[in-house]
Design an enzyme around this catalytic site. Structure first.
Site, mmCIF file in Angstrom:
data_model
loop_
_atom_site.group_PDB
_atom_site.id
_atom_site.type_symbol
_atom_site.label_atom_id
_atom_site.label_comp_id
_atom_site.label_asym_id
_atom_site.label_seq_id
_atom_site.Cartn_x
_atom_site.Cartn_y
_atom_site.Cartn_z
ATOM 1 C CG HIS A 1 44.069 51.757 32.520
ATOM 2 N ND1 HIS A 1 43.236 51.175 31.596
ATOM 3 C CD2 HIS A 1 45.134 50.920 32.645
ATOM 4 C CE1 HIS A 1 43.755 50.035 31.189
ATOM 5 N NE2 HIS A 1 44.904 49.853 31.797
ATOM 6 C CG ASP B 1 44.391 47.080 28.415
ATOM 7 O OD1 ASP B 1 45.416 46.380 28.411
ATOM 8 O OD2 ASP B 1 43.912 47.543 29.471
#
Lengths: 442, 442
Positions: B270, B321
């Protein structure tokens, strides 16, 4: 009369099982007593037809050609993109535009789009002289939609200036009618029919002076009974706001308001960079706000205030605009997802409200208030989604599946005004047509 | 030995026509003199295999179920999403997790993904007791990848705390090994092979105390020769930064740096909310920055500084993800498109650089430096795209087509370590598997 048994269907705000619909002369009608026995089964989840409220059909020829391919190449700005777009605009003829638009509209059909709002400003010959039929280009687009099998709102666009106080430059001579009165004279010769609405557009406050905007708005309002669609590019770029403030001392929205161009049949396209006063004006007028998220991402416009617009009373609609992507499901979810990126919070738009924007509200903004719902009396549009694809399997069959899991490829069949198209068979042909049509103009 | 004639192929940074590749024992080898005569033709554009560097396989069961369906429903925050995610985590067994992961990995395969980085923390029984095989869950994931036909880097995750200074709560007892030494003891029993890398992960600075982070980092570095992958969630939410600053007086990146966890085999997942000092630390350490744009949109994380990270020396990789979307093409373009939304400018990332992130850089970050290029000696991975679909037709056949026009459905075939899979035949099976597997755990 044909009856279909829909495995699942979005009726109002509910997904129901085993929905029987009967179609007659392109409309949903009351089913007869033995309709179920004769019904053709449509497996999957059927939703109403989707309206693509902002299209520049010829931009489809730019897909894949205006990005930064390798580091070191010119990176591509909004303006270098516009140069390439103008280069294609220079080359188009009524024949090549017909072919490109038909292929593009067929791509839309296969993605579940049953009606397009074509924001059309490429009116004249390359030197600015009208064609023998002054509406040769507009009629080419109408024919393209008809032959592709979708409805069209031809939003014939008034485009008079290169910028505030600047005469048309280069290819823009193809766009200009000289003034809005001559624009209206030409547009009056266009003919609508059951699947064609003739509407109006003001390119932008940059391209149309204020008094000329009023002329276009009055044309659209007509006798005041119902009025025709009136679309306008609004505050897509910060630069437009700055230029308008410098020239007029007011925002583009304020200028449109003073020119009499805001109302329930107006669509403000993009509506990205707005003041609180702009939000109040657009909302209280009950305008449509037409967001084009995949294009707004592509051009780096920014994230518009979709939620705030709706909270003020504006009604969201959606468009694929430059056709960098033609996927109405991506447009729907992008409104919510981009708002999440802007706010770092989830849950601004419900799936059902985004579906409303893409279906009945979109159709209404294009002058087809009788489309976008699965209900007796409405136009018989159905978009039937595969619930067994790798994307949709296991996601339930609610509005969230449609908006947050499906893509254009998941459309299994599309019905437009009662005519059913199986998409799997169409797609190879569409690819072939797109290739031929884009090579013809690049 | 099998030889393929690729109609078009991305070789290095160039798309070449008529590329001959010979595959032997899962690798590209030099072609023999008469290879062309025996070649099997692969139409379309072939690119290297794609690496999905951040996966929580079980989140696939949440797709379509965690959004706001109708106005008036709870709108859904990151935390309500996490509640639903934990509810699924509570239910999983080694068998049901195997089934769900295999279906999810097959969805990846059909999307062009040849290797997954599985960020795996669901280690123990519901009450926290280890299974008879303490790696029953990890081995289920390894078996799922093998049976789906993709490689896996099992990033076995150390997860010790509910938050800074807080013991594991609820389902988190399934995640915790008690301390990092016991974590390492368990992980040492996992076995890699030619298609399986055993790597490490630190869940986050919230879930692992600083000294324990050091233990995990030392395990990953091993004898210092090459090291194993070490992944960590980093600064996905502003709240994490605030908590870390409050507890430690430093940012999460600074804490990881002091704990010895930043280096060229580290992937910061991220990396959304960073200071200038964080950028300098991550860049100078040569870490990978693993962006997961479709999840970051979904969870409203915000737009991370991908360009600034790369300019400082970090290497971009990509992951799906939470599997709200499994489409590596969408992940690639989203990096550029979201940066455009953040900056209102185009042209930050070239298509070829985004392809590098998704192919060789991604594979390297997972411990497979011998994958992600079409070149002699590399693993024989090929993702072959249809250039005739409604999306790709007419877009040219350059890197821009791959990154800015294609979607997962455009993948016609996928070769992993020399084994060729035709996707059209697989997809219906995959949908069936996904439906059964998600229904089994919801």
């Amino acid at each position: 009369m044909t009856t279909y048994l829909l495995e699942k269907a979005l009726v109002g705000e509910q997904v129901l099982d085993d929905v029987l619909v009967t179609v007659d002369a392109g409309r949903f009608v009351e089913a007869g007593p033995d309709a179920r026995d004769r019904a053709i089964r449509l497996p999957g989840l059927s939703i109403p037809g989707l309206a693509n409220c902002h299209s520049h059909a010829f931009h489809r020829a730019l897909r894949g050609h205006t990005q930064l391919g390798r580091a070191g190449e010119p990176p591509g700005t909004f303006w270098t993109w516009r140069e390439q777009m103008y280069a294609v605009a220079r080359r188009l003829t009524p024949d090549s535009y017909y072919a490109l638009a038909r292929a593009t509209y067929r791509e839309m059909l296969a993605a579940g789009i049953t009606c397009v709002g074509e924001f059309h400003y490429l009116h004249h010959q390359p030197d600015g002289t009208p064609y023998a039929d002054p509406n040769a280009m507009g009629n080419a687009l109408i024919a393209a939609a008809k032959d592709a099998g979708i409805r069209i709102a031809l939003l014939d666009t008034c485009y008079l200036a290169a910028g505030i106080g600047r005469a048309p430059e280069g290819v823009q001579v193809r766009y200009s009618d000289g003034d809005a009165t001559r624009w209206a004279g030409r547009v009056d010769a266009l003919k609508g029919d059951d699947t064609t609405v003739i509407g109006a557009a003001v390119h932008s406050v940059r391209a149309v002076p204020k008094d000329q905007i009023t002329t276009v708005a009055e044309w659209a309002q007509g006798d005041g009974q119902s009025g025709k669609p009136l679309h306008v590019h609004l505050s897509e770029q910060v630069a437009e706001n700055e230029q308008c403030l410098a020239a007029h001392g007011r925002t583009p929205t304020e200028l449109l308001d003073e020119a009499g161009a805001l109302g329930p049949m107006t669509s403000a396209v993009h509506a990205t960079h707005l003041t609180d006063h702009d939000l109040a004006l657009l909302g209280s007028a009950g305008t449509h706000a037409c967001f084009c998220p995949t294009t707004e991402r592509d051009l780096g416009d920014g994230i518009g205030p979709s939620r705030a617009l709706a909270d003020h009373g504006a009604r969201l609609t959606l468009g694929s605009d430059s056709h960098a992507v033609i996927d109405p499901f991506e447009e729907m979810r992008a409104v919510e997802l981009d708002e999440r990126l802007a706010t770092q919070r989830r849950g601004h738009w419900s799936a059902i409200d985004l579906l409303g924007a893409a279906t009945h509200d979109g159709h209404a903004s294009l002058g087809f208030p009788d489309a976008g719902r699965i209900a007796v009396g409405q136009r018989a549009d159905l978009v039937t989604l595969d619930l067994t694809s790798p994307r949709t399997a296991g996601t339930g069959a609610g509005p969230e599946t449609v908006v947050f899991a499906a893509v254009a490829e998941d459309v299994r069949s599309v019905m437009v005004d009662g005519v059913l198209h199986e998409t799997a068979a169409l797609r190879p042909e569409i690819g072939h047509e797109l290739r031929a049509a884009t090579e013809g103009v690049r």
